[in-house]
Design a protein around this motif. Structure first.
Motif, mmCIF file in Angstrom:
data_model
loop_
_atom_site.group_PDB
_atom_site.id
_atom_site.type_symbol
_atom_site.label_atom_id
_atom_site.label_comp_id
_atom_site.label_asym_id
_atom_site.label_seq_id
_atom_site.Cartn_x
_atom_site.Cartn_y
_atom_site.Cartn_z
ATOM 1 N N UNK A 284 55.054 53.317 -63.450
ATOM 2 C CA UNK A 284 55.139 54.675 -62.907
ATOM 3 C C UNK A 284 54.935 55.766 -63.958
ATOM 4 N N UNK A 285 53.751 55.741 -64.582
ATOM 5 C CA UNK A 285 53.488 56.716 -65.641
ATOM 6 C C UNK A 285 51.984 56.912 -65.790
ATOM 7 N N UNK A 286 51.570 58.134 -66.078
ATOM 8 C CA UNK A 286 50.159 58.407 -66.343
ATOM 9 C C UNK A 286 49.931 58.794 -67.806
ATOM 10 N N UNK A 287 51.006 58.845 -68.587
ATOM 11 C CA UNK A 287 50.900 59.125 -70.023
ATOM 12 C C UNK A 287 51.611 58.006 -70.792
ATOM 13 N N UNK A 288 51.071 56.792 -70.736
ATOM 14 C CA UNK A 288 51.762 55.640 -71.338
ATOM 15 C C UNK A 288 51.716 55.668 -72.863
ATOM 16 N N UNK A 289 52.766 55.123 -73.440
ATOM 17 C CA UNK A 289 52.868 54.983 -74.894
ATOM 18 C C UNK A 289 53.273 53.538 -75.152
ATOM 19 N N UNK A 290 52.237 52.682 -75.361
ATOM 20 C CA UNK A 290 52.498 51.255 -75.462
ATOM 21 C C UNK A 290 53.073 50.884 -76.825
ATOM 22 N N UNK A 291 53.695 49.740 -76.871
ATOM 23 C CA UNK A 291 54.265 49.247 -78.115
ATOM 24 C C UNK A 291 53.159 48.967 -79.138
ATOM 25 N N UNK A 292 53.401 49.236 -80.411
ATOM 26 C CA UNK A 292 52.415 48.860 -81.438
ATOM 27 C C UNK A 292 52.290 47.351 -81.528
ATOM 28 N N UNK A 293 51.130 46.888 -81.971
ATOM 29 C CA UNK A 293 50.906 45.448 -82.061
ATOM 30 C C UNK A 293 50.115 45.127 -83.314
ATOM 31 N N UNK A 294 50.132 43.869 -83.666
ATOM 32 C CA UNK A 294 49.470 43.393 -84.888
ATOM 33 C C UNK A 294 48.716 42.104 -84.587
ATOM 34 N N UNK A 295 47.475 42.020 -85.096
ATOM 35 C CA UNK A 295 46.670 40.806 -84.986
ATOM 36 C C UNK A 295 46.197 40.424 -86.375
ATOM 37 N N UNK A 296 46.177 39.118 -86.665
ATOM 38 C CA UNK A 296 45.602 38.706 -87.940
ATOM 39 C C UNK A 296 44.087 38.834 -87.854
ATOM 40 N N UNK A 297 43.449 39.120 -88.991
ATOM 41 C CA UNK A 297 42.007 39.371 -89.013
ATOM 42 C C UNK A 297 41.201 38.138 -88.662
ATOM 43 N N UNK A 298 41.760 36.962 -88.871
ATOM 44 C CA UNK A 298 41.065 35.739 -88.478
ATOM 45 C C UNK A 298 40.863 35.715 -86.966
ATOM 46 N N UNK A 299 41.908 36.072 -86.208
ATOM 47 C CA UNK A 299 41.801 36.134 -84.757
ATOM 48 C C UNK A 299 40.963 37.307 -84.299
ATOM 49 N N UNK A 300 41.134 38.438 -84.960
ATOM 50 C CA UNK A 300 40.493 39.681 -84.524
ATOM 51 C C UNK A 300 38.996 39.699 -84.788
ATOM 52 N N UNK A 301 38.571 39.287 -85.985
ATOM 53 C CA UNK A 301 37.144 39.411 -86.330
ATOM 54 C C UNK A 301 36.673 38.332 -87.286
ATOM 55 N N UNK A 302 37.356 37.200 -87.329
ATOM 56 C CA UNK A 302 37.013 36.110 -88.256
ATOM 57 C C UNK A 302 37.084 36.565 -89.717
ATOM 58 N N UNK A 303 37.840 37.607 -89.979
ATOM 59 C CA UNK A 303 37.951 38.096 -91.342
ATOM 60 C C UNK A 303 36.754 38.867 -91.830
ATOM 61 N N UNK A 304 35.798 39.146 -90.948
ATOM 62 C CA UNK A 304 34.579 39.884 -91.323
ATOM 63 C C UNK A 304 34.759 41.336 -90.927
ATOM 64 N N UNK A 305 35.047 42.207 -91.884
ATOM 65 C CA UNK A 305 35.307 43.612 -91.597
ATOM 66 C C UNK A 305 34.035 44.368 -91.261
ATOM 67 N N UNK A 306 32.876 43.778 -91.466
ATOM 68 C CA UNK A 306 31.606 44.449 -91.165
ATOM 69 C C UNK A 306 31.007 44.031 -89.840
ATOM 70 N N UNK A 307 31.701 43.140 -89.098
ATOM 71 C CA UNK A 307 31.088 42.648 -87.860
ATOM 72 C C UNK A 307 31.200 43.683 -86.744
#
Length: 264
Positions: free
Chosen positions: A241-264
């Motif tokens: 019941x909100x149109x201005x949500x403020x979600x919890x911060x989250x963290x992902x390891x770079x292996x999961x996020x982009x295979x550790x390739x910051x230029x991809x």
């Protein structure tokens, strides 16, 4: 990296005649090549439970070692229908279930019970009976090397109990020895909010509001065939019941996020 999704799963939920749907989750295990059985240490982990969902796309990504010289890493994937129910007060908090003194499966129940994130721990079979007593929605054996050789690196398996399971496997990119120039380890930290989202759930007398959540996906492009797909790597909590949500911060390891390739 192994990621899973399914479509049109067979509904085996009690009360399905009243519109209730199954609560699927997946267990991924290494299979012994000698006897095609799963040993006590074979379980790689479990996905979260997606409540009331016959087309799940799990965010859990499994990482395992694969010997390319042998090209033989068999996996067994078993889908279960969780018979645990989310708490009635689903707008809050975290629920933990103690399985034994030697290990805990922590269960994050988010918002309206739509999402449950299960942090897996490797337990002996004698301590896994409570969870594995959930009825089976499907079971398949796959081979990592075979899937890696496919165009798109994804295998579609038709389940006997109904529906299809999609197993997507990609090779992780590891940093060259003594070099951190191109690939790196670390984490991706993010905090997202929304402002004046469109309200598409007016409710009675126009007093209702949406219960928003978001999904973060990473893009995959097969280098040879050019096949593209998006894989969900994070799903937020619902905020009611909100149109201005403020979600919890989250963290992902770079292996999961982009295979550790910051230029991809």
């Amino acid at each position: 990296q192994v990621s899973l999704r399914a479509e049109k799963l067979g509904n085996i939920a009690p009360g399905r005649w009243r519109g209730k749907k199954s609560n699927p989750y997946a267990v991924v295990s290494l299979v012994s090549s000698s006897d095609h059985d799963v040993g006590d240490d074979g379980e790689l982990g479990r996905t979260g439970v997606l409540y009331n969902n016959l087309n799940p796309s799990w965010t859990k990504i499994f990482t395992l070692d694969h010997d390319t010289s042998q090209s033989w890493t068999p996996l067994r994937i078993t889908l279960h229908d969780s018979r645990t129910e989310p708490p009635h007060n689903q707008h809050t908090s975290v629920y933990h279930r103690q399985l034994s003194s030697s290990g805990v499966i922590g269960v994050d129940l988010i918002a309206r019970g739509a999402i449950q994130t299960m942090k897996s721990v490797r337990l002996p079979k004698s301590l896994r009976g409570e969870v594995n007593s959930d009825p089976i929605m499907g079971k398949v054996d796959v081979e990592v090397g075979d899937i890696l050789k496919m165009d798109g690196q994804e295998l579609k398996v038709e389940l006997e109990q109904g529906g299809n399971l999609y197993v997507h496997i990609t090779e992780s990119i590891q940093s060259p020895p003594n070099s951190m120039a191109e690939y790196t380890t670390g984490t991706f930290d993010c905090h997202i909010r929304g402002l004046d989202l469109q309200n598409i759930e007016w409710g009675l007398f126009g007093l209702g509001a949406i219960d928003p959540y978001f999904e973060l996906s990473k893009k995959y492009v097969h280098p040879q065939s050019g096949i593209q797909r998006w894989t969900v790597v994070y799903r937020s909590e619902h905020i009611p019941n909100i149109i201005n949500p403020y979600w919890q911060p989250f963290r992902l390891d770079l292996e999961t996020f982009c295979h550790g390739n910051l230029d991809c």
